[in-house]
Enzyme design. Structure first.
Site, PDB file in Angstrom:
ATOM      1  N   LYS A 103       7.145  22.380  40.670  1.00 14.31           N
ATOM      2  CA  LYS A 103       8.588  22.015  40.524  1.00 14.31           C
ATOM      3  C   LYS A 103       9.184  22.167  41.829  1.00 14.31           C
ATOM      4  O   LYS A 103       9.183  23.208  42.335  1.00 14.31           O
ATOM      5  CB  LYS A 103       9.081  22.728  39.406  1.00 14.31           C
ATOM      6  CG  LYS A 103      10.655  21.941  39.014  1.00 14.31           C
ATOM      7  CD  LYS A 103      10.963  22.803  37.858  1.00 14.31           C
ATOM      8  CE  LYS A 103      12.463  21.962  37.246  1.00 14.31           C
ATOM      9  NZ  LYS A 103      13.276  22.902  36.397  1.00 14.31           N
ATOM     10  N   HIS A 105      12.479  21.487  42.373  1.00 18.51           N
ATOM     11  CA  HIS A 105      13.789  21.670  42.234  1.00 18.51           C
ATOM     12  C   HIS A 105      14.205  22.906  41.039  1.00 18.51           C
ATOM     13  O   HIS A 105      13.161  23.261  40.752  1.00 18.51           O
ATOM     14  CB  HIS A 105      14.810  20.387  41.666  1.00 18.51           C
ATOM     15  CG  HIS A 105      14.109  19.724  40.367  1.00 18.51           C
ATOM     16  ND1 HIS A 105      13.202  19.351  40.372  1.00 18.51           N
ATOM     17  CD2 HIS A 105      14.525  19.896  39.176  1.00 18.51           C
ATOM     18  CE1 HIS A 105      12.974  18.786  39.006  1.00 18.51           C
ATOM     19  NE2 HIS A 105      13.993  19.183  38.099  1.00 18.51           N
TER      20      HIS A 105
END
Length: 216
Positions: A103, A105
């Site tokens: 991921k 963010h």
């Protein structure tokens, strides 16, 4: 056989995850039985399966800090097993799993849940090629943790292209013990004890004789 092993096999038979007949495997071998963990997808199956995984961990591993499930099939197994460990054995252990892609963010990274630290037990459905398990071992060690054990649902105890089974290849490559809820040897034992399944016993025993590491 332990009571939980018999419960697992009975559950697999009841839900069609374990079938007898004539099946062509990816290896090209003709097998008299076939196991499909994807059929264990009901609430009852999830609860019973979690108890089985928890019992295997409780029996084989006393020193561990985190339960880890490889994406994707290992994700629900990790959560369910952690819950069953607390419910059945009073052990409150955190769990974690990985994303297929990191991921970019928010919290970032590819690990969800508890931090990988101390000794980690990996839970997954089966070991075929062992790729996901090897990647999980590398991921855990890269995080600074160690792998205390690996638990799967069923071990076919079947030779691959060489002298070792898929499970033995993983153990040899990683140096980590693999424990299974049930093995081919357990299945043969159950077939020999329950009259409704004895019609399949000869074919399974012959397959075991030809291909299983347990027969040597």
């Amino acid at each position: 056989m332990q009571a939980y092993q018999r419960e697992f096999v009975d559950l697999a038979l009841d839900l069609g995850a374990l079938k007898f007949g004539d099946f062509t495997l990816k290896s090209g071998r003709q097998s008299p039985y076939f196991f499909n963990a994807g059929q264990l997808s009901s609430g009852r199956a999830a609860a019973m399966l979690a108890r089985c995984y928890a019992n295997v961990i409780h029996e084989h591993y006393q020193d561990y800090d985190v339960i880890f499930g490889p994406a994707y099939k290992g994700i629900p197994l990790a959560a369910l097993t952690a819950a069953a460990l607390y419910d059945q054995h009073g052990v409150d252990v955190p769990y974690a799993f990985n994303r297929k892609e990191a991921k970019q963010h928010g919290e970032g990274g590819n690990i969800v849940g508890a931090a990988l630290s101390g000794k980690v037990v990996i839970v997954d459905d089966v070991i075929t090629a062992g790729t996901a398990i090897r990647e999980s071992v590398e991921m855990i060690r890269a995080a600074g943790a160690s792998v205390g054990g690996i638990v799967i649902s069923i071990d076919r105890q079947e030779r691959g292209q060489g002298a070792l089974s898929a499970v033995q290849e993983v153990e040899h490559a990683t140096g980590v013990n693999v424990a299974a809820i049930a093995t081919l040897a357990d299945l043969v034992t159950l077939l020999s004890q329950e009259s409704e399944h004895t019609a399949h016993l000869a074919a399974v025993r012959e397959y075991q004789r030809r291909y299983s590491i347990a027969s040597e």
